[in-house]
Design a protein around this motif. Structure first.
Motif, mmCIF file in Angstrom:
data_model
loop_
_atom_site.group_PDB
_atom_site.id
_atom_site.type_symbol
_atom_site.label_atom_id
_atom_site.label_comp_id
_atom_site.label_asym_id
_atom_site.label_seq_id
_atom_site.Cartn_x
_atom_site.Cartn_y
_atom_site.Cartn_z
ATOM 1 N N ALA C 33 -45.175 41.910 -60.300
ATOM 2 C CA ALA C 33 -45.530 40.535 -59.597
ATOM 3 C C ALA C 33 -46.618 39.132 -60.931
ATOM 4 N N GLY C 34 -46.879 40.256 -61.802
ATOM 5 C CA GLY C 34 -48.083 39.443 -62.642
ATOM 6 C C GLY C 34 -47.428 38.187 -63.755
ATOM 7 N N ALA C 35 -45.819 38.496 -64.275
ATOM 8 C CA ALA C 35 -44.994 37.606 -64.502
ATOM 9 C C ALA C 35 -44.609 36.004 -63.532
ATOM 10 N N GLY C 60 -51.459 57.145 -53.971
ATOM 11 C CA GLY C 60 -52.077 55.880 -52.894
ATOM 12 C C GLY C 60 -52.747 55.031 -54.510
ATOM 13 N N ILE C 61 -53.568 56.208 -54.154
ATOM 14 C CA ILE C 61 -55.042 55.362 -55.436
ATOM 15 C C ILE C 61 -53.990 55.650 -57.087
ATOM 16 N N LEU C 62 -53.016 56.557 -57.607
ATOM 17 C CA LEU C 62 -52.350 56.305 -58.781
ATOM 18 C C LEU C 62 -51.482 54.907 -58.505
ATOM 19 N N LEU C 63 -50.656 54.501 -57.230
ATOM 20 C CA LEU C 63 -49.963 53.553 -57.327
ATOM 21 C C LEU C 63 -50.208 52.255 -57.350
ATOM 22 N N LEU C 64 -51.630 51.707 -56.660
ATOM 23 C CA LEU C 64 -53.047 50.868 -56.522
ATOM 24 C C LEU C 64 -53.644 50.782 -58.573
ATOM 25 N N LEU C 65 -53.946 51.735 -58.951
ATOM 26 C CA LEU C 65 -54.358 50.954 -61.049
ATOM 27 C C LEU C 65 -52.873 51.362 -61.074
ATOM 28 N N GLY C 66 -51.787 51.376 -61.444
ATOM 29 C CA GLY C 66 -50.892 50.952 -61.780
ATOM 30 C C GLY C 66 -49.954 49.509 -61.504
ATOM 31 N N VAL C 67 -50.498 49.033 -60.232
ATOM 32 C CA VAL C 67 -49.876 47.575 -60.287
ATOM 33 C C VAL C 67 -50.889 47.215 -60.766
ATOM 34 N N TYR C 68 -52.374 47.573 -60.821
ATOM 35 C CA TYR C 68 -53.784 46.344 -61.488
ATOM 36 C C TYR C 68 -53.344 46.884 -63.095
ATOM 37 N N LYS C 69 -52.746 47.568 -63.512
ATOM 38 C CA LYS C 69 -52.138 47.802 -65.445
ATOM 39 C C LYS C 69 -51.362 46.842 -65.875
ATOM 40 N N GLY C 70 -50.468 47.146 -64.595
ATOM 41 C CA GLY C 70 -48.969 46.041 -65.058
ATOM 42 C C GLY C 70 -48.845 45.356 -64.708
ATOM 43 N N GLY C 71 -50.053 44.310 -63.703
ATOM 44 C CA GLY C 71 -50.290 42.738 -63.656
ATOM 45 C C GLY C 71 -51.168 42.410 -64.288
ATOM 46 N N PHE C 73 -50.685 42.990 -67.862
ATOM 47 C CA PHE C 73 -50.191 42.807 -68.546
ATOM 48 C C PHE C 73 -49.130 41.502 -68.648
ATOM 49 N N GLY C 74 -48.079 41.684 -67.014
ATOM 50 C CA GLY C 74 -47.810 41.283 -66.618
ATOM 51 C C GLY C 74 -47.761 39.040 -66.872
ATOM 52 N N GLY C 75 -49.078 38.858 -66.241
ATOM 53 C CA GLY C 75 -49.254 37.852 -66.631
ATOM 54 C C GLY C 75 -49.320 37.561 -68.422
ATOM 55 N N SER C 76 -49.186 37.472 -69.219
ATOM 56 C CA SER C 76 -48.380 37.462 -70.139
ATOM 57 C C SER C 76 -47.180 37.018 -70.396
ATOM 58 N N ILE C 77 -46.023 37.091 -69.410
ATOM 59 C CA ILE C 77 -44.658 36.861 -70.008
ATOM 60 C C ILE C 77 -44.756 35.411 -69.888
ATOM 61 N N PRO C 78 -45.206 34.912 -68.204
ATOM 62 C CA PRO C 78 -45.017 33.297 -68.198
ATOM 63 C C PRO C 78 -45.809 32.480 -69.378
ATOM 64 N N THR C 84 -47.109 28.956 -68.501
ATOM 65 C CA THR C 84 -47.781 29.009 -67.211
ATOM 66 C C THR C 84 -48.524 30.106 -67.010
ATOM 67 N N PRO C 85 -49.751 30.235 -67.064
ATOM 68 C CA PRO C 85 -50.575 31.971 -67.258
ATOM 69 C C PRO C 85 -51.123 32.127 -65.911
ATOM 70 N N GLY C 86 -50.386 32.958 -64.861
ATOM 71 C CA GLY C 86 -51.030 33.430 -63.755
ATOM 72 C C GLY C 86 -52.601 33.438 -63.738
ATOM 73 N N THR C 87 -53.081 34.188 -64.877
ATOM 74 C CA THR C 87 -54.342 34.245 -64.680
ATOM 75 C C THR C 87 -55.204 33.383 -65.736
#
Lengths: 163, 325, 510
Positions: C33-35, C60-71, C73-78, C84-87
Motif C-alpha cells: 500500500a505504501g508503495a 488484530g492489533i498486531l495486524l494493524l501495527l504491521g500495516v502501519y510499519k510496512g506502510g 517504509f513502503g512510501g520510500s519505494i516510489p 512520487t512520494p506517497g506521504t
C-alpha cells in the motif's frame, strides 16, 4: 545559477507577486470577522507577514543579482525554449487540461489510456508495441486494484462503465 | 430498543409489500464519509458496512471526502444523482451545528433526505481529574467570578463541542459568551481532549465516546451527561438531575442521508436494511465500547429529530448572536 | 501480575504462529500500500480495521501495527524510483533517493532506505518500551506555546534544503506557508483565499500538492526534451550497498532515530518534520555537505531514519496516555476499544500481558520488515529498468489514480496538475521545492499553535517564554539562525572571490 538578467527578472517577479498578494488578494479574499479581539488573531495576520517576507526576498534577489558577482554566461542556465520544445510543452499542456475536463465525462480509465498513448507519441514513439499494451493494461490494473481491493469509487464517466 | 423493534417490524412489512422494488441495488453503493479516516463518523461507518454487506448483495464503497467541517463531502452528496447509489454518513456537526451556526454554509438541511439515524452519543462535560472543578456549580461559579479566565477546547469552529459548551453555559445563565469564556479550537475531538489533559484548556463538552477512555483511566472527570439516565462508566449527574432538562437536546448522532430527490422505495429499503444491520453483534459491541447508544430511527423520525435539534440550536445561535460571519 | 509473569504471558501470546502470520501479513499489506502513491499507510490501516473485529485482540492489533510499519517504509519505494512520494514524510527521501536512482544507484538507495528504516524502527520500539512513561510526561508539557517554538525552530531546516540560494529557499517556504492558509479560518471559521470555491474551503490536499510538486516537473522536463534523450534505459536497480558506505551512515541513522523518537512522542507533529529535521542535521554534520540533494546516500539514510523513528514513538502517548499522536494511531485506538481494551495508564495495570505481547510483537515487526522489505525491493526495482518513454506516462497515470483515491476528488487532480506547472516553473527558476513543502507542512501547525497560544494569553507574547521548553527552543532557533547567516556569508564571500579570480584570469588570457 541563472544569468544576471534572468535573476533580476525573477526578483522583480517575486516582488510583483508579493505586492499583488499584499494589496489585492489579501484584502479582497480574506473575510475578516466582525469582532477581532486581538490583532494577532485576525485571519489576515499570518498571510500579511508571509507576503512581506516574500516581498523582501524578491527585493534581495533583484539587488543581489544587480550588484553581486556576475555569473559567467557560460555557467548560467539557459531559460530560452526552442521552437520544437515550445510546441511539445504546449501539446503536453493541452493533454493535461484535456485530461482534467474529460475525467468526469469519459471516466478515469479511458482518459488515462488515451493520455498514456498521446504522451507516448509525443515522446517520439519508440517501444510503440509495448507502450500501447501498457497504455491499455496499466489503467485497467489500477482500476481493478483501487476499486476492488481498496474500495475507492474510481470515476466511471457517462459512456462505458466497467464492472 | 422499542424504536428499533418498531422500525424492524415496519421495515419487514414494507419489504414484503414491495417486491417490485427488488431491482435496487444493481451496482455498488457509495457511502461518502465527510470526515477523515479515524474520526468518529469514519469508524462508525466502517463498523456499519460489514453487517450491511451481509444483508445486501451489492458491495458498499466507503469514501472519505473530508474538508471544511464536513461541508465538502456533504456538497458532493447533495450534487449526486438521487438514485440511491450515493449516500452520506451525516453527523451532528455537519447537519445540525454547522447549519445552525454558519449562514455561509454551501448547503441546507432541506437538500438532503434522511434514511435513518442509527447512533446517538450523549454529550458529557469533562475536566482534568486534578482540576479544581468538582461539580458543574464549581465551574459555573468560576466563570462568573473570574470572567475571561476559563478556557474550553473544541474540535473546531462550528463543531458539537464548540456549540455544546456555549449551550451549557447559556443554560446556566452565563451571558456575553464572547468575553466570559475563551474558546480554543483544535483539529478534532482527540486534540480537544488532549488540551484538557495537558492543561491548555479547562473543560470540554463533547460526545462521550472519545472521552470514555480518559474517564475510565481516571485522567478526566465528567461533570454532567446529557442522557436521560446515568451512563455506565460516567459517574456524573444527568441534565435532568441538575435541573437543566433543555440540555437533553444536546446529543451527537450519526445517520445516513441521500440527496433530496431520493426515491421512496430506496428510503424504505434502507429502513429495512438498517433495522437488520443494527442488530449485528460485532457492530453493537464496537459502538457501545465507544460509549455510543445504538438507536435506529425510522426515516420520518430521523427527519423530525434532525429538524427539532436544528430549530433548538438555531434559536439559541440567533438569541446569543453566535453566528460565524 | 508481576513483571515477569506479564512478560512471559505476553511472550506466550506472541509465540503463536498466528501472531507472526498476522504481523507478517500486515507488514506485507503495508509495504504494498505504501508503495502505491495515494494508498497511504493511513488508508491501508483504515481499510484493514473492520477485518480485525473478528480476530482475537492481540492478532488484530498486531495486524494493524504491521500495516502501519510496512506502510511507512513502503512510501520510500516510489519516492526513490519515480520521485512520487506517497506521504509527506517520504518526500525527504526523494531529495537524494531520486538523484541516486537517476545515477543508476536505485538498488543502493533502496537497500539503504530499508536498513535505515529497520534500525530506526527498532530504536523507536526500544524507546517505547524503556522510556514510555518518561517521554509521555514530557509530551504532556507540550502546549501550544511549546509547539509554536518547536515549529519555529523546525523552520530553520529550510536553510539545509535550499540548495544554492537561501533567499530563494525562504521565498519558496513563503509560498508554501501562504498556500497552507487556504481554507476555512481556524479560529473564526470564515473563508480565507478560497475564491468562492467549495472545494477550496477544505484547503489544498497535502498529497496532491506533494505529488504535483515532485513528480510532475520530472514528467514535464522529460516531455520537453524527450527526443534529445534517446529513451535511455536507466536499467540499474542492481547496484549493491557497500558495508563501508553503510557504516559511514550509521551515525546519521542513530541521530535520525533519536529525532524521530523525540518528535514522535509529542502528539500532533507527525513524521514529515522529523524526516526533514533529521535530513538537515545529517547535512550539517556531514563532510559531504555539498553532495546533499545530488544523490548522497547519507541523505537517504537520515531521511528514512527520521521518518521511521516516529513509528514506535507515536505509540507512547497512545499507550501511556490514551492520546492519539496522529491519524493512524487514532484508528488503532478504535481497534483497542472494540476488544474492550482502553489505551491509557490502565492498560498497563489491567492488560499487562497484552502490553508486553505488543512490545515483543513490535520488536518482531522490525525484523519482519527487514525480510519482507528486501523481497519488495527486489520486486520493485524492476521499475528502474522501464524505458523512460514508458515510465513517465505511466507515472502520470499512477499519479492521477493515486491523487484521486486519497480524497475521491477530481478537484485534487486539478490541484496536482496546477502544482506540477508551478513546480516546473520553480525548477526552471532554480527555486527549490523542498522548502516550499516544509512551509506547506509546518504552516498550519505554526499558525494554529501561535493563535491558540494568543487565545490562552489574551494576546500577551510573554507566553512564548513561559517555561524551560519554550526558552530552549527559542535559544536553539537563535543559534541556528546565527550559524546559517555565518555560513551563508562565508559561502557568498567565497563565491565573490572565485568570481573575481575568474574575471582576472580571463583578463590575463585576453
Amino acid at each position: 545559477m541563472l544569468s544576471r538578467r534572468d535573476e533580476i527578472l525573477t526578483g522583480l517577479g517575486v516582488m510583483l507577486l508579493a505586492a499583488a498578494t499584499l494589496w489585492w488578494i489579501i484584502p479582497t479574499y480574506i473575510a475578516i470577522p466582525r469582532r477581532v479581539p486581538i490583532k494577532a488573531l485576525s485571519p489576515a495576520f499570518w498571510p500579511t507577514i508571509i507576503a512581506w517576507v516574500m516581498l523582501i526576498c524578491g527585493a534581495l534577489l533583484a539587488l543581489r543579482a544587480a550588484f553581486g558577482p556576475v555569473t559567467p554566461d557560460a555557467a548560467a542556465d539557459d531559460l530560452s525554449v526552442s521552437r520544437a520544445e515550445g510546441l511539445r510543452l504546449l501539446a503536453l499542456g493541452a493533454i493535461l487540461v484535456g485530461v482534467y475536463f474529460a475525467l468526469p465525462i469519459l471516466g478515469m480509465v479511458w482518459v488515462c489510456m488515451i493520455a498514456f498513448a498521446l504522451l507516448l507519441l509525443l515522446s517520439g514513439g519508440s517501444n510503440l508495441g509495448w507502450g500501447l499494451l501498457t497504455a491499455i493494461l496499466l489503467p485497467l490494473a489500477l482500476y481493478f486494484f483501487f476499486s476492488k481491493v481498496a474500495g475507492v469509487a474510481i470515476p466511471q464517466g457517462q459512456i462505458v462503465r466497467l464492472p | 430498543m422499542k424504536t428499533t423493534l418498531t422500525a424492524l417490524g415496519m421495515g419487514a412489512a414494507l419489504a414484503a409489500a414491495l417486491p417490485a422494488a427488488a431491482e435496487y441495488p444493481t451496482r455498488a453503493i457509495q457511502m461518502i464519509i465527510p470526515f477523515g479516516p479515524g474520526g468518529a463518523t469514519d469508524l462508525s461507518g466502517r463498523a456499519l458496512a460489514p453487517p450491511l454487506s451481509r444483508i445486501v448483495s451489492q458491495p458498499f464503497v466507503l469514501t472519505n471526502r473530508a474538508g471544511a467541517g464536513g461541508a465538502t463531502g456533504s456538497v458532493a452528496v447533495r450534487d449526486a444523482d438521487g438514485d440511491g447509489y450515493t449516500l452520506l454518513l451525516a453527523r451532528v456537526g455537519s447537519h445540525t451545528v454547522n447549519p445552525a451556526m454558519n449562514p455561509n454554509l454551501p448547503y441546507t438541511l432541506e437538500e438532503f433526505r434522511f434514511v435513518g439515524i442509527y447512533e446517538i452519543n450523549p454529550v458529557s462535560c469533562v475536566v482534568n481529574s486534578n482540576s479544581e472543578f468538582q461539580t458543574m456549580d464549581d465551574l459555573i461559579n468560576a466563570v462568573q467570578e473570574r470572567p475571561g479566565t476559563v478556557l474550553y477546547s473544541s474540535s473546531g469552529v462550528g463543531s458539537l463541542p464548540h456549540f455544546g459548551a456555549l449551550m451549557m453555559l447559556d443554560a446556566y445563565g452565563i451571558g456575553d459568551l464572547d468575553d466570559t469564556v475563551i474558546h480554543i479550537p483544535t483539529e478534532g475531538d482527540g486534540q480537544g481532549l488532549t488540551a484538557v489533559l495537558q492543561g491548555t484548556s479547562d473543560f470540554f463538552c463533547g460526545s462521550t465516546s472519545p472521552a470514555a477512555p480518559f474517564i475510565a483511566s481516571g485522567q478526566m472527570r465528567p461533570l454532567m451527561v446529557t442522557s436521560s439516565e446515568r451512563l455506565e462508566g460516567f459517574d456524573a449527574p444527568t441534565v435532568h438531575e441538575l435541573g437543566k432538562p433543555e440540555l437533553a437536546a444536546l446529543v451527537g448522532w450519526t445517520g445516513l442521508a441521500g440527496p433530496a430527490d431520493l426515491p421512496d422505495d430506496v428510503v424504505e429499503k434502507w429502513g429495512a436494511w438498517l433495522a437488520e444491520a443494527v442488530q449485528d453483534e460485532d457492530f453493537n459491541r464496537f459502538m457501545t465500547s465507544g460509549g455510543s447508544i445504538v438507536e435506529l430511527m425510522s426515516p420520518e423520525d430521523s427527519v423530525k429529530f434532525v429538524n427539532e435539534a436544528y430549530e433548538i440550536f438555531r434559536r439559541l445561535v440567533v438569541a446569543l448572536n453566535l453566528e460565524i460571519d | 501480575m508481576t513483571f515477569l509473569e506479564a512478560l512471559s504471558a505476553g511472550f506466550t501470546l506472541v509465540a503463536q504462529w498466528e501472531s507472526i502470520f498476522f504481523l507478517g501479513l500486515g507488514v506485507t499489506i503495508g509495504v504494498i500500500a505504501g508503495a502505491i502513491p495515494g494508498m497511504s499507510a493511513t488508508m491501508a490501516v483504515a481499510l484493514t480495521l473492520p477485518f480485525t473485529f473478528a480476530l482475537q485482540p492481540i492478532f488484530g492489533i498486531l495486524l494493524l501495527l504491521g500495516v502501519y510499519k510496512g506502510g511507512i517504509f513502503g512510501g520510500s519505494i516510489p519516492a526513490i524510483l519515480i520521485k512520487t512520494p506517497g506521504t509527506p514524510a517520504s518526500s525527504a527521501t526523494a531529495l537524494d533517493g531520486y538523484p541516486m536512482a537517476e545515477q543508476g544507484r536505485a538498488g543502493e538507495a533502496l537497500s539503504m532506505s530499508l536498513y535505515a528504516s529497520c534500525i530506526a524502527d527498532l530504536m523507536s520500539n526500544l524507546a517505547l518500551i524503556v522510556f514510555a512513561a518518561w517521554l509521555a510526561s514530557f509530551a504532556l508539557n507540550f502546549g501550544p506555546p511549546e509547539m509554536f517554538t518547536l515549529i519555529v525552530f523546525s523552520l530553520t531546516i529550510i536553510a539545509g534544503v535550499s540548495g544554492d540560494s537561501l533567499i530563494k529557499g525562504i521565498f519558496a517556504a513563503g509560498v508554501g506557508l501562504m498556500l497552507a492558509t487556504i481554507g476555512l479560518d481556524f479560529i473564526a471559521g470564515t473563508e480565507r483565499l478560497t475564491f468562492g470555491s467549495i472545494d477550496m474551503r477544505g484547503g489544498l490536499n497535502f498529497i496532491a500538492v506533494l505529488i504535483g510538486l515532485f513528480a510532475l516537473p520530472e514528467i514535464i522536463s522529460y516531455m520537453r526534451k524527450s527526443q534529445a534523450q534517446d529513451h535511455r534505459v536507466r536499467g540499474m536497480g542492481y547496484s549493491k550497498l557497500k558495508w563501508l558506505d553503510f557504516r559511514r551512515c550509521l551515525k546519521s541513522i542513530f541521530r535520525g532515530s533519536a529525532i524521530g523518537v523525540f518528535l514522535g512522542a509529542i502528539p500532533g507533529i507527525g513524521a514529515a518534520p522529523s524526516a526533514f529535521l533529521s535530513y538537515s542535521e545529517a547535512r550539517r554534520a556531514s563532510p559531504n555537505r555539498e553532495n546533499f540533494g545530488k544523490g548522497e546516500l547519507e541523505g537517504v539514510a537520515a531521511a528514512e531514519a527520521g521518518n521511521n523513528g516516529v513509528a514506535g514513538a507515536t505509540l507512547i502517548p497512545l499507550l501511556s496516555l490514551g492520546i492519539p499522536g496522529d491519524v493512524i494511531t487514532a484508528i488503532i485506538i478504535g481497534a483497542f476499544m472494540v476488544h474492550n481494551l482502553t489505551p491509557g495508564p490502565l492498560l498497563f495495570l489491567n492488560n499487562a500481558d497484552i502490553v508486553y505481547a505488543l512490545f515483543i510483537g513490535l520488536i518482531a515487526s522490525s525484523f519482519l520488515l527487514l525480510i519482507i522489505g528486501s523481497v519488495a525491493i527486489r520486486l520493485f526495482r524492476y521499475i528502474a529498468d522501464v524505458p523512460s518513454n514508458l515510465l513517465f506516462p505511466g507515472v502520470l497515470v499512477l499519479c492521477i489514480f493515486g491523487v484521486y483515491a486519497v480524497n475521491n476528488s477530481i478537484f485534487d487532480v486539478a490541484v496536482m496538475l496546477v502544482m506540477g506547472v508551478v513546480g516546473y516553473i520553480m525548477l526552471l527558476l532554480r527555486i527549490p521545492a523542498a522548502p516550499f513543502l516544509i512551509g506547506f507542512i509546518l504552516g498550519p501547525m505554526l499558525e494554529n499553535n501561535f493563535r491558540q497560544a494568543m487565545l490562552m494569553s489574551r494576546g500577551d507574547l510573554s507566553i512564548f517564554a513561559r517555561g524551560p521548553i519554550t526558552i530552549l527552543f527559542l535559544c536553539l532557533t537563535v543559534i541556528s539562525v546565527v550559524l546559517i547567516i555565518r555560513s551563508t556569508m562565508r559561502a557568498a564571500r567565497l563565491k565573490r572571490e572565485m568570481a573575481s579570480y575568474a574575471a582576472k584570469s580571463e583578463q590575463a588570457q585576453g
